[in-house]
Design a protein around this motif. Structure first.
Motif, PDB file in Angstrom:
ATOM      1  N   MET A 137      32.525   9.529 -38.947  1.00 22.74           N
ATOM      2  CA  MET A 137      30.976   9.409 -38.430  1.00 22.74           C
ATOM      3  C   MET A 137      31.021  11.058 -37.855  1.00 22.74           C
ATOM      4  SD  MET A 137      29.553   7.892 -34.853  1.00 22.74           S
ATOM      5  CE  MET A 137      29.609   6.092 -35.451  1.00 22.74           C
ATOM      6  N   ASN A 138      29.951  11.533 -38.205  1.00 16.55           N
ATOM      7  CA  ASN A 138      29.352  13.032 -37.631  1.00 16.55           C
ATOM      8  C   ASN A 138      29.204  13.001 -36.223  1.00 16.55           C
ATOM      9  OD1 ASN A 138      26.713  12.461 -37.397  1.00 16.55           O
ATOM     10  ND2 ASN A 138      26.215  12.798 -39.270  1.00 16.55           N
ATOM     11  N   TRP A 139      29.298  14.388 -35.857  1.00 13.08           N
ATOM     12  CA  TRP A 139      29.169  14.709 -34.326  1.00 13.08           C
ATOM     13  C   TRP A 139      27.832  14.101 -33.678  1.00 13.08           C
ATOM     14  CZ3 TRP A 139      31.640  15.941 -30.179  1.00 13.08           C
ATOM     15  CH2 TRP A 139      30.691  16.336 -29.021  1.00 13.08           C
ATOM     16  N   LYS A 140      26.983  14.202 -34.641  1.00 10.46           N
ATOM     17  CA  LYS A 140      25.553  13.805 -33.923  1.00 10.46           C
ATOM     18  C   LYS A 140      25.522  12.391 -33.622  1.00 10.46           C
ATOM     19  CE  LYS A 140      22.648  17.387 -36.147  1.00 10.46           C
ATOM     20  NZ  LYS A 140      21.758  17.850 -37.123  1.00 10.46           N
ATOM     21  N   LYS A 141      25.966  11.657 -34.120  1.00 11.14           N
ATOM     22  CA  LYS A 141      26.243  10.035 -34.262  1.00 11.14           C
ATOM     23  C   LYS A 141      27.124   9.775 -33.160  1.00 11.14           C
ATOM     24  CE  LYS A 141      25.312   8.627 -38.841  1.00 11.14           C
ATOM     25  NZ  LYS A 141      25.881   7.974 -40.165  1.00 11.14           N
ATOM     26  N   ILE A 142      28.135  10.561 -32.884  1.00  8.23           N
ATOM     27  CA  ILE A 142      29.178  10.492 -31.799  1.00  8.23           C
ATOM     28  C   ILE A 142      28.582  10.881 -30.504  1.00  8.23           C
ATOM     29  CG2 ILE A 142      31.353  11.328 -30.982  1.00  8.23           C
ATOM     30  CD1 ILE A 142      32.002  11.842 -33.757  1.00  8.23           C
ATOM     31  N   MET A 143      27.840  11.662 -30.559  1.00  2.00           N
ATOM     32  CA  MET A 143      27.177  12.199 -29.173  1.00  2.00           C
ATOM     33  C   MET A 143      25.911  11.276 -28.874  1.00  2.00           C
ATOM     34  SD  MET A 143      28.691  14.636 -27.735  1.00  2.00           S
ATOM     35  CE  MET A 143      27.532  15.302 -26.759  1.00  2.00           C
ATOM     36  N   ALA A 144      25.267  10.704 -29.749  1.00  2.00           N
ATOM     37  CA  ALA A 144      24.278   9.749 -29.693  1.00  2.00           C
ATOM     38  C   ALA A 144      24.775   8.422 -29.005  1.00  2.00           C
ATOM     39  CB  ALA A 144      23.469   9.409 -30.986  1.00  2.00           C
ATOM     40  N   VAL A 145      25.829   7.905 -29.672  1.00  2.00           N
ATOM     41  CA  VAL A 145      26.548   6.718 -28.840  1.00  2.00           C
ATOM     42  C   VAL A 145      27.004   7.010 -27.738  1.00  2.00           C
ATOM     43  CG1 VAL A 145      28.289   5.288 -29.247  1.00  2.00           C
ATOM     44  CG2 VAL A 145      27.092   5.948 -31.161  1.00  2.00           C
ATOM     45  N   GLY A 146      27.911   8.280 -27.570  1.00  2.00           N
ATOM     46  CA  GLY A 146      28.553   8.440 -26.269  1.00  2.00           C
ATOM     47  C   GLY A 146      27.678   8.770 -24.998  1.00  2.00           C
ATOM     48  N   LEU A 147      26.385   9.262 -25.322  1.00  2.00           N
ATOM     49  CA  LEU A 147      25.428   9.892 -24.253  1.00  2.00           C
ATOM     50  C   LEU A 147      24.369   9.156 -24.265  1.00  2.00           C
ATOM     51  CD1 LEU A 147      25.992  13.673 -24.750  1.00  2.00           C
ATOM     52  CD2 LEU A 147      27.465  11.963 -23.217  1.00  2.00           C
ATOM     53  N   ALA A 148      24.222   8.069 -24.954  1.00  2.00           N
ATOM     54  CA  ALA A 148      23.028   7.394 -24.893  1.00  2.00           C
ATOM     55  C   ALA A 148      22.585   6.722 -23.647  1.00  2.00           C
ATOM     56  CB  ALA A 148      23.076   6.186 -25.949  1.00  2.00           C
ATOM     57  N   SER A 159      32.370  10.146 -16.196  1.00  2.00           N
ATOM     58  CA  SER A 159      31.012  10.332 -16.648  1.00  2.00           C
ATOM     59  C   SER A 159      30.876   9.426 -17.901  1.00  2.00           C
ATOM     60  CB  SER A 159      31.057  11.883 -17.503  1.00  2.00           C
ATOM     61  OG  SER A 159      32.018  11.867 -18.587  1.00  2.00           O
ATOM     62  N   ASN A 160      29.770   9.386 -18.600  1.00  2.00           N
ATOM     63  CA  ASN A 160      29.520   8.475 -19.667  1.00  2.00           C
ATOM     64  C   ASN A 160      30.493   9.220 -20.855  1.00  2.00           C
ATOM     65  OD1 ASN A 160      26.902   8.446 -18.252  1.00  2.00           O
ATOM     66  ND2 ASN A 160      27.034   6.525 -19.515  1.00  2.00           N
ATOM     67  N   PRO A 161      30.811   8.559 -21.847  1.00  2.00           N
ATOM     68  CA  PRO A 161      31.628   8.804 -22.801  1.00  2.00           C
ATOM     69  C   PRO A 161      30.989  10.013 -23.889  1.00  2.00           C
ATOM     70  CG  PRO A 161      31.597   6.571 -22.807  1.00  2.00           C
ATOM     71  CD  PRO A 161      30.645   6.929 -21.758  1.00  2.00           C
ATOM     72  N   TYR A 162      31.712  11.035 -23.901  1.00  2.00           N
ATOM     73  CA  TYR A 162      31.262  11.967 -24.796  1.00  2.00           C
ATOM     74  C   TYR A 162      32.020  12.213 -26.336  1.00  2.00           C
ATOM     75  CZ  TYR A 162      35.029  15.154 -23.236  1.00  2.00           C
ATOM     76  OH  TYR A 162      36.489  15.585 -22.961  1.00  2.00           O
ATOM     77  N   MET A 163      33.083  11.355 -26.379  1.00  2.00           N
ATOM     78  CA  MET A 163      33.728  11.522 -27.614  1.00  2.00           C
ATOM     79  C   MET A 163      34.700  10.364 -27.881  1.00  2.00           C
ATOM     80  SD  MET A 163      36.372  14.423 -29.077  1.00  2.00           S
ATOM     81  CE  MET A 163      35.125  15.594 -29.255  1.00  2.00           C
TER      82      MET A 163
END
Length: 269
Positions: free
Chosen positions: A1-12, A115-119
């Protein structure tokens, strides 16, 4: 999974709450941010936070925390701590935050405000590249396994049935030392986070390998605060969202995890 997807999930789920005035006051009240934040870390945890060849503290989390503090109008100081005493360091106010690939667990939530997950990351079995005797958890039977003291990998191994099969579990203060002993044969395997395993493997190509098809579970990384520091936690949450939206988080990720921010290299899946 690329970074954009990870951050979208982790910080949504991050809250976008606003803050009342008071930022930059000499002392922190319930409604104000501190002028300075002290971040505690294990400074031997590449690529999240570590000293480069010149002795400078660098890493993905270093860059993330530096940018976040700047946006919050705070100074930031990084302080190397004994990772096994991280909760005590936080509670005693020797540090204000833990930002160093810290895994969110239910046990840690009892003493840490996250915090919310970021990774996301996973813990793997790492062996020497010429060792074909370890192909899975069961083949750790009778082996000496290295872990970082007080890491999620240590906890997972102790709780997994395979932990009862090993000859000995050797704890280290940092992963770098564990990998050194793996390289010279003092331990047969190391249970390590994907981010650090893949980074250290690039430093000595061909020396180590990850046992394919097996892991010790997925981890969510978060920033840790004192339980009552909700204002600081919420501010950092909000800033992490902004950093994702404006692309600055992507740029930091690309710097440490490769062009195109393909975090398969960090196993952030």
């Amino acid at each position: 999974m690329n970074w954009k997807k990870i951050m979208a999930v982790g910080l949504a789920a991050v809250s976008m709450m606003a803050f009342v005035s008071g930022c930059g006051s000499e002392t922190k009240s319930d409604n104000a941010l501190p002028k300075k934040i002290v971040v505690g870390l294990d400074d031997s945890f590449p690529p999240m936070g570590f000293k480069d060849d010149s002795g400078k503290l660098v890493g993905f989390d270093i860059d993330m925390a530096t940018e976040a503090a700047k946006r919050a109008g705070m100074e930031v100081e990084f302080k190397a701590i004994d990772w096994s005493s991280k909760e005590a360091e936080l509670k005693s106010k020797k540090i204000d935050a833990l930002w160093n690939g810290l895994t969110i667990t239910d046990e840690r939530k009892q003493n840490i405000l996250f915090s919310n997950p970021y990774m996301k990351d996973k813990a793997y079995i790492v062996v020497r590249s010429d060792d074909n005797s370890i192909t899975g958890k069961d083949s750790l039977s009778g082996k000496v396994v290295g872990v970082q003291q007080a890491s999620s990998g240590e906890k997972s191994l102790n709780e997994d049935p395979s932990g009862k099969l090993v000859k000995d579990i050797k704890s280290y203060g940092d992963f770098v030392s564990a990998f050194m002993d793996l390289g010279i044969g003092r331990v047969d395997a190391v249970i390590a986070d994907g981010v650090i395993a893949r980074y250290l493997m690039t430093k000595e190509p061909g020396k180590y390998k990850i046992v394919e098809g097996v892991d010790y579970g997925s981890d969510d990384f978060g920033v840790g605060f004192r339980k009552d520091d909700t204002v600081l936690r919420d501010k950092i949450n909000s800033i992490l969202v902004d950093m994702k939206k404006d692309g600055s988080a992507d740029k930091i990720a690309e710097k440490w995890f490769g062009t195109g921010a393909d975090l398969d290299k960090a196993d952030a899946k």
